[in-house]
Scaffold this active site. Sequence first.
Site, PDB file in Angstrom:
ATOM      1  N   GLU A   1     -76.008 -31.920 -17.490  1.00 19.02           N
ATOM      2  CA  GLU A   1     -74.944 -31.923 -16.502  1.00 19.02           C
ATOM      3  C   GLU A   1     -74.525 -33.306 -16.018  1.00 19.02           C
ATOM      4  O   GLU A   1     -73.345 -33.539 -15.742  1.00 19.02           O
ATOM      5  CB  GLU A   1     -75.381 -31.081 -15.289  1.00 19.02           C
TER       6      GLU A   1
ATOM      7  N   SER B   1     -82.311  32.564  12.721  1.00 14.70           N
ATOM      8  CA  SER B   1     -83.265  32.919  13.771  1.00 14.70           C
ATOM      9  C   SER B   1     -84.203  31.789  14.152  1.00 14.70           C
ATOM     10  O   SER B   1     -84.996  31.939  15.086  1.00 14.70           O
ATOM     11  CB  SER B   1     -84.096  34.134  13.334  1.00 14.70           C
TER      12      SER B   1
END
Length: 871
Positions: A100, A466
């Site tokens: 780089e 119920s």
Amino acid sequence: MIKENATARLIHFLVGLFVACLALAVILALAVPIGFYGMAMYLSPTLPSTQEIKKAKLEMPLQIYSSDDKLIGQYGNRLSLPITFDEIPDNLTHAFLAAEDASFFQHSGISIKGLGRAVTEAVTDDDSQTGGSTITMQVAKNYFLSSERTLNRKLTELFLARKIEDELSKNDILTLYVNKIYLGEGAYGVRAAAKKYYSKSLDNLTIAETAMLAGLPKAPSKYNPVANPERALTRRNWIIGRMHELGYITEAERDEAVSSPIGIKLYKEKLDVNMPYLAEMTRATLVNRYGKQVMHSGWRVRLTIDSEAQTDAEAAVLKGLVAYDHRHGWRGAEANDEPLENFRRYSSMSPAKVTKVNSRSFEATMPSGESVTVNWSGMNWARKYISVNRIGYSPSNASQIVSENDIIRLIPTANGNWQLAQIPKIQSSLVSLNPSTGAVNALIGGFDFNHSKFNRALQGWRQPGSTIKPLVYTSALKKGYRPDTMVSDNPIQVGSWKPKNSDGRFLGDITLRRGLYLSRNLVSIRLLQAIGITDTLNLLDEFGLDKEKLPTTLSLALGAGQATPLQMATAYSTFANGGHRIQPYFIEQIYNYNNKLLFQANPQQACAECFNEKLEALNKKAVEDYESSIENSDNTAGNATSTDQQNVDVAENSDESINLSIYDASPQSDRLKAPPVQYELAKQAPRILEPRVAFDMADILRDVVQRGTAVRAKALGRSDIGGKTGTTNDAKDAWFAGFHPTNATVVWMGFDQPSTMGRREYGGVAALPVWMDFMRAQLKNTPRQWVPNEQGFTSRRLQKKAVETTDNDESNEPDTSEKPVTTQTQQRTPSTPEPELSPQTPRTTNRGNNDGVPQNPLSVTPVDSIPPIPE
């Protein structure tokens, strides 16, 4: 003469041209720095402070753990593992410089030669060249700028690079670069990339591997060794050659590195146990509160759920769904003569392709290529499905069930064989809570998360049937009724509505206790009519149900509203803990990447006083364990260094933001290793029921198991469990809501689009067995316990009257549409004797009201204030 004049004019012209060119050159020479300076002055106010780099977000996956530290889920593909400059290997530094920015340590942030190379690369399309941006410019872009290709962004990058060079050292800049650069596969930074591509630490990378990583920043997808190995290999070898040219490696090292294979060994965090319903509800909760950034925060979240309990719950639900399918028949193969790889595994149901059919067995190939045999005992259940209420004759031959090339499902049996199965169309969910704190013990959202991501435990609004009756009865107990209060079970008519009991019979005057454990509809309706719908709705709201989802008519007594399994488990926890309303929660602790505690749950507890009595001992042990862990850590960590503290705020717009701290550059493990923590003093959960009321209802619900609609649960051999079955009209929903003093668990079963499950699919048939299988595992080593009674003691009743029992649930309940209400008169009997005190249980203190002021445990609503019970 003429020639001399012409020569003079030419000389004069040339001199003038030279002077003009010289002047232009001077002007240009002055204009460039002046223009550069002017542009710098223009952009300077917009440039970010380099100090912001200290607070830049470093990203790591969100990990989710069970209470016993098993990794059950992970989110976020981004991985960024920070390192210090001293931890960067020399070969790695050399590889990045070669690839780089070879002049990084010489230039001042901007390289003219590099810019020239960028132009050359753009013109020649030469992939072998380094990029035009310096490492400093890339730091400026990665930390502060976008990747857009505009002149303004590029100029900003140049000026910001100069600013970074002025304020930071080269070592700092290089460290920032290798920590932030994107290297593909979700890896940000070299340490993360080494882990992702090679499953290695940085100091174990070879020269070839460091060169491979250094080749990625230019184009992470283009040079990805996983997706484009040949192109990645070419660039790697070019970088190795550059390293040799620059004198970083010897010729022998170059040759060895160039001849090395790619050697990719991708790393993927393996889950200890895959529990996607729990992981997803955790992710969704955190994202909803803190934003999507939390998935890359590196948080390690510990839940309240024990992995073994969750596994038990999954097994119980699957067994219940398979049992339902066995009752209703074989729907046939999923497909025929299709590729097996097109079918995925669900739960423990594996796809398989039938290869040979014998008379009483068949052979099949599994996705792994293994050939298995299914014997007759593993398929003889497969009577043909005709309708939900009808199945065909029992098969006598395997060819009546499967054919060659059929795609079917197989599940393993306990004895190591295989059983024919099918993906259930029906669904089920389970929620288990600790009734003292509200901590979730286990939660199942459905058959399989990959089959359906809908979480029915949290989002499934269904008629509770119920199971709501105990809540209604509790409202009566709060108003002074007792378990032995007589209520009429004779026919009743409200307007044009003539409700009836499930068995079509009428028992005359019966006790409130018997009315509940036999689930008599008419008793429930009369009680609700007497105590009032408004007061009952208010109590149901305190239990944790949503009043907006409940009807304001007498159909409320039969469970005509809507509730989720989590809400019902919350409500039943009140009966188990002596009358307190707990708040369900499932996130126990949150740690950052380095195991620093960020959050500790401190829920309100039903028995805070009991907990606080042990607090001193708990804290003492926590401190001792923590100091021991620190000592051991110091002995093994050596001279590990750390970076400056960096904060990541994942809740920038939240008033309840939590800052993440990444302060240790060298964590010893990628897994949660949280130290013990000191708990805060517990707070008392609000009391919504007097101890007497909570005890009476818990006692009645134990009768539901001992001699009522849940009598099958007696097979567990425990007298300290209670609960209530629930079945809605046409058996569209089957429930069982039950509890033990240490566990409140609710099971639901039904179709996502409500439709009948079939005749006799009551709550006691479909849901109760699931509850029993789960609770059998949870209570295996738990001694018998009791819910506190009205005097603050645990107790039991000495006598139980022999009364009529039934194995049927409350199916075929009457139409629950809105009807007018009528009020009739009341009938009462003397109250029951006080239950005997159990001599084995110590005395404890119960809080009375929400303010912590003890109430009179024997206080009862005056008889005159009790509303009449309709005949």
